[in-house]
Design a protein around this motif. Structure first.
Motif, short mmCIF file in Angstrom:
data_model
loop_
_atom_site.label_atom_id
_atom_site.label_comp_id
_atom_site.label_asym_id
_atom_site.label_seq_id
_atom_site.Cartn_x
_atom_site.Cartn_y
_atom_site.Cartn_z
N MET A 1 0.84 -1.20 0.00
CA MET A 1 0.00 0.00 0.00
C MET A 1 0.88 1.26 0.00
N GLY A 158 -1.66 5.63 -6.53
CA GLY A 158 -0.76 4.71 -5.84
C GLY A 158 0.60 5.27 -5.52
N SER A 203 -4.93 2.06 -0.79
CA SER A 203 -4.89 1.25 -2.00
C SER A 203 -6.28 1.33 -2.60
#
Length: 229
Positions: A1, A158, A203
């Motif tokens: 993550m 991300g 995430s």
């Protein structure tokens, strides 16, 4: 993550004509944070509200970080609420800055007196009982911040993100992550230190609190570097 690093701005200039600028200590706090972050994490994206203290905090962090620091992108959704408007609804006479200063000087502990008044003013604002009196209600503020976070997650895709913001938005984001009450959220806002780092793992739409209010970089420099306003 990946991680969103929510950074509260350095100490602002309380008592000056322009509160929004960093104090000398605020600049030093942010430079120390930049030095502390260097070699630990490389941001892909740097975001800040469009307030002067947000921008100056990023400038000081970058000067301490030194290399490979992205330019700040502005996202006004991470701005703090209008604290002056909130306080003046409780204390209309304090719209006159000289009157406010005179009142504070009559108190045995002016900073403590101001903080007590500020807490009362924020409680009044957040109660929802006087919404028609404010340019932005508590609910509108929370909605704005949450939308800014959602937009950031979609845009960052991300990456590692630094966000230069204020205590209010950080507290609101914690509320959404932890499911706590408005009262506890406002209580958290009171203890968020200048240039502290709160880390949120994400995430997609999944988000988790990893670290809250870390200011060990300031403690390493000395207790006089730790401030909360």
């Amino acid at each position: 993550m990946a991680t969103i690093h929510l950074i509260r701005h350095g100490q602002a200039s309380f008592g000056d004509d322009n509160y929004d600028q960093l104090s000398a200590i605020g600049w030093q706090q942010a430079r120390v944070l930049g030095q502390w972050l260097a070699g630990k994490v490389q941001p892909d994206v740097v975001i800040g509200g469009d307030m002067q203290r947000h921008r100056e905090t990023v400038e000081a962090i970058a000067s301490g970080y030194r290399t490979d620091f992205p330019d700040m992108q502005v996202a006004s959704g991470f701005n703090e609420f209008d604290h002056a408007a909130v306080v003046h609804r409780l204390k209309p006479e304090w719209a006159d800055r000289e009157r406010m200063q005179a009142d504070l000087q009559t108190a045995e502990k002016p900073a403590k007196f101001f903080q007590q008044t500020f807490v009362k003013a924020v409680d009044r604002w957040a109660s929802g009982d006087y919404d028609s009196e404010y340019p932005e209600t508590w609910l509108q503020f929370k909605t704005r911040v949450q939308q800014a976070l959602d937009d950031l997650v979609d845009w960052a895709n991300g990456g590692e993100v630094f966000v230069s913001t204020s205590g209010g938005p950080i507290a609101v984001i914690l509320q959404s992550l932890l499911g706590i009450s408005d009262q506890k959220t406002l209580g958290l806002n009171e203890v968020i230190a200048n240039t502290s780092v709160t880390r949120v793992l994400y995430s997609g739409r999944r988000r988790s609190l990893a670290v809250f209010n870390n200011y060990s970089h300031l403690e390493a420099e000395g207790p006089e570097m730790v401030t909360f306003r």
